[in-house]
Design a protein around this motif. Structure first.
Motif, PDB file in Angstrom:
ATOM      1  N   ILE A  90       0.724  -1.178   0.102  1.00 11.56           N
ATOM      2  CA  ILE A  90      -0.068   0.070  -0.071  1.00 11.56           C
ATOM      3  C   ILE A  90       0.790   1.214   0.063  1.00 11.56           C
ATOM      4  O   ILE A  90       1.757   1.419   0.881  1.00 11.56           O
ATOM      5  CB  ILE A  90      -0.921  -0.033   1.256  1.00 11.56           C
ATOM      6  CG1 ILE A  90      -1.957  -1.053   1.203  1.00 11.56           C
ATOM      7  CG2 ILE A  90      -1.781   1.331   1.337  1.00 11.56           C
ATOM      8  CD1 ILE A  90      -2.808  -1.158   2.589  1.00 11.56           C
ATOM      9  N   LEU A  91       0.666   2.096  -0.936  1.00  8.91           N
ATOM     10  CA  LEU A  91       1.146   3.275  -0.842  1.00  8.91           C
ATOM     11  C   LEU A  91       0.307   4.627  -0.716  1.00  8.91           C
ATOM     12  O   LEU A  91      -0.830   4.782  -1.412  1.00  8.91           O
ATOM     13  CB  LEU A  91       1.788   3.785  -2.213  1.00  8.91           C
ATOM     14  CG  LEU A  91       3.178   2.655  -2.670  1.00  8.91           C
ATOM     15  CD1 LEU A  91       3.482   2.991  -4.093  1.00  8.91           C
ATOM     16  CD2 LEU A  91       4.409   2.619  -1.597  1.00  8.91           C
ATOM     17  N   HIS A  92       0.125   5.286   0.380  1.00  8.00           N
ATOM     18  CA  HIS A  92      -0.689   6.252   0.798  1.00  8.00           C
ATOM     19  C   HIS A  92      -0.725   7.364  -0.125  1.00  8.00           C
ATOM     20  O   HIS A  92       0.388   7.826  -0.878  1.00  8.00           O
ATOM     21  CB  HIS A  92      -0.430   6.751   2.155  1.00  8.00           C
ATOM     22  CG  HIS A  92       0.612   7.630   2.483  1.00  8.00           C
ATOM     23  ND1 HIS A  92       0.979   8.901   2.017  1.00  8.00           N
ATOM     24  CD2 HIS A  92       2.034   7.223   2.747  1.00  8.00           C
ATOM     25  CE1 HIS A  92       2.209   9.180   2.376  1.00  8.00           C
ATOM     26  NE2 HIS A  92       2.689   8.102   2.776  1.00  8.00           N
ATOM     27  N   GLY A  93      -1.740   8.401  -0.132  1.00  2.23           N
ATOM     28  CA  GLY A  93      -2.187   9.664  -0.635  1.00  2.23           C
ATOM     29  C   GLY A  93      -1.538  10.786   0.070  1.00  2.23           C
ATOM     30  O   GLY A  93      -1.134  10.493   1.162  1.00  2.23           O
ATOM     31  N   GLY A  94      -1.663  11.983  -0.572  1.00  2.00           N
ATOM     32  CA  GLY A  94      -1.595  13.123   0.278  1.00  2.00           C
ATOM     33  C   GLY A  94      -0.963  14.240  -0.591  1.00  2.00           C
ATOM     34  O   GLY A  94       0.059  15.000   0.205  1.00  2.00           O
ATOM     35  N   TYR A  95      -1.276  14.276  -1.643  1.00  2.00           N
ATOM     36  CA  TYR A  95      -0.389  15.393  -2.565  1.00  2.00           C
ATOM     37  C   TYR A  95       1.010  15.214  -2.559  1.00  2.00           C
ATOM     38  O   TYR A  95       1.786  16.391  -3.155  1.00  2.00           O
ATOM     39  CB  TYR A  95      -0.890  16.534  -1.984  1.00  2.00           C
ATOM     40  CG  TYR A  95      -2.231  17.163  -2.117  1.00  2.00           C
ATOM     41  CD1 TYR A  95      -2.909  17.666  -3.165  1.00  2.00           C
ATOM     42  CD2 TYR A  95      -3.141  16.836  -1.125  1.00  2.00           C
ATOM     43  CE1 TYR A  95      -4.298  17.904  -3.039  1.00  2.00           C
ATOM     44  CE2 TYR A  95      -4.607  17.073  -1.113  1.00  2.00           C
ATOM     45  CZ  TYR A  95      -5.224  17.797  -2.097  1.00  2.00           C
ATOM     46  OH  TYR A  95      -6.477  18.303  -2.076  1.00  2.00           O
ATOM     47  N   TRP A  96       1.578  14.109  -2.242  1.00  2.00           N
ATOM     48  CA  TRP A  96       3.037  13.990  -2.243  1.00  2.00           C
ATOM     49  C   TRP A  96       3.631  14.877  -1.162  1.00  2.00           C
ATOM     50  O   TRP A  96       5.089  14.923  -1.079  1.00  2.00           O
ATOM     51  CB  TRP A  96       3.996  14.146  -3.627  1.00  2.00           C
ATOM     52  CG  TRP A  96       3.355  13.677  -4.555  1.00  2.00           C
ATOM     53  CD1 TRP A  96       3.717  12.237  -5.080  1.00  2.00           C
ATOM     54  CD2 TRP A  96       2.449  13.900  -5.804  1.00  2.00           C
ATOM     55  NE1 TRP A  96       3.032  11.960  -6.407  1.00  2.00           N
ATOM     56  CE2 TRP A  96       2.637  13.168  -6.800  1.00  2.00           C
ATOM     57  CE3 TRP A  96       2.020  15.362  -6.044  1.00  2.00           C
ATOM     58  CZ2 TRP A  96       1.692  13.199  -7.914  1.00  2.00           C
ATOM     59  CZ3 TRP A  96       0.993  15.305  -7.353  1.00  2.00           C
ATOM     60  CH2 TRP A  96       1.118  14.336  -8.312  1.00  2.00           C
TER      61      TRP A  96
END
Length: 333
Positions: A90-96
């Motif tokens: 899993i790789l999370h989000g958040g605008y980088w």
């Protein structure tokens, strides 16, 4: 040799969500619709039903020297002769710019272990302190760590798929297209991925752009350490040729530029009112199909974004079914 890490525990609900982390809800999909930060919207009420899976084993490891280079492992005990299980990273989000591997992702990870997967959830260095391609480099390093130590969790290093949310979705499609993508992963599930950061940058300047689209535009500039289209950069590389250097980084960050035969199959999911429009995935899916790679684009109704898509009752079963089809023994070989 086995990896060292920090043992950890979680509560039955998966812990509180981190604001801005785009973490999934800890309720059953279909319990309601989320609204992106900064977006207007009404109140949605629904009967929420908590599903509390039996807790799997959980441990946090460092896959690199930087503080952000941490990864959480979720796995269940199997017998000594049990077949190694497929892996979901899993790789999370958040605008980088923000976000975290924990929060509501803990609940989602535990549910996936019930489906027979070993689940790894990674952090990566964030912009603007770390510019592109640091985030992709970290994703590749996390993936290499998982494969190197797969035996620790009775995981199969040859059967790994990625689930990426928003900015994490773009990183997932990078893993699936870089070089011959199937050498990295067997499949990619991307939820609201801005696969072409330059397109996101342009959308954020359009009349009527939403606050989230404007924030994404600013995030792209921070990720690249330059203003796309400008003749000079904003960092140490500013000067002659900086505009070309900015464009080359943007091209590198656009997953469509890496498409080739042998890339990983992909499942893209957006909502009809997503501030990252489905057009971000339609073009990439078309390029993959032209290269002979399986690519599916699905949309759901509403203004959901990224992990909020899990609030649609069909999203979770669609993801699980797709993962099992791509990670079953012999698939894609």
């Amino acid at each position: 040799m086995t990896p060292t890490g920090e043992p950890g525990t979680t509560g039955p609900s998966g812990g509180p969500e981190t604001p801005g982390s785009e973490s999934p809800s800890a309720t059953v999909p279909g319990s309601g619709q989320g609204v992106p930060d900064g977006e207007p919207g009404g109140t949605v009420t629904a009967q929420a039903v908590m599903v509390t899976p039996e807790l799997p084993k959980f441990r946090t490891y460092a896959y690199g020297k930087a503080a952000a280079q941490k990864i959480d492992a979720y796995w269940r005990d199997t017998g000594p002769r049990a077949r190694p299980r497929p892996v979901v990273l899993i790789l999370h989000g958040g605008y980088w710019l923000q976000g975290d591997k924990g929060g509501g992702w803990k609940y989602f990870a535990r549910r996936l272990t019930e489906e027979g997967f070993v689940v790894m959830s990674a952090n990566y260095r964030l912009a603007p302190k770390a510019q592109w391609p640091a985030q992709r480099d970290d994703s590749l390093s996390a993936l290499a760590f998982v494969k190197k130590y797969a035996r620790v969790w009775n995981a199969d290093p040859s059967r790994v798929a990625v689930i990426g949310s928003s900015a994490g979705g773009q990183l997932g499609t990078q893993l699936g297209t870089l070089g011959t993508g199937t050498r990295q992963v067997r499949g990619v599930v991307a939820l609201s991925p801005p696969n072409d950061p330059y397109l996101a940058y342009q959308d954020g300047a359009k009349p009527g752009a939403t606050p989230s689209q404007r924030k994404l535009r600013e995030a792209v500039a921070g990720l690249m350490n330059c203003e796309p289209g400008a003749q000079t950069g904003t960092g140490p590389e500013a000067g002659a040729g900086a505009g070309e250097d900015c464009q080359s980084r943007l091209d590198d960050a656009s997953s469509i530029t890496h498409v080739s035969p042998g890339d990983a199959p992909m499942l893209f999911m957006h909502a009809t009112g997503d501030f990252v429009p489905v057009a971000q995935s339609v073009g990439l899916a078309g390029a993959l199909r032209a290269a002979g790679v399986d690519a599916t684009v699905k949309t759901v109704e509403g203004r959901l974004h990224a992990a909020q898509l899990l609030n649609d009752e069909n999203t979770y079963p669609t993801i699980v079914s797709w993962l099992k089809s791509k990670l079953k023994p012999g698939a894609g070989e």
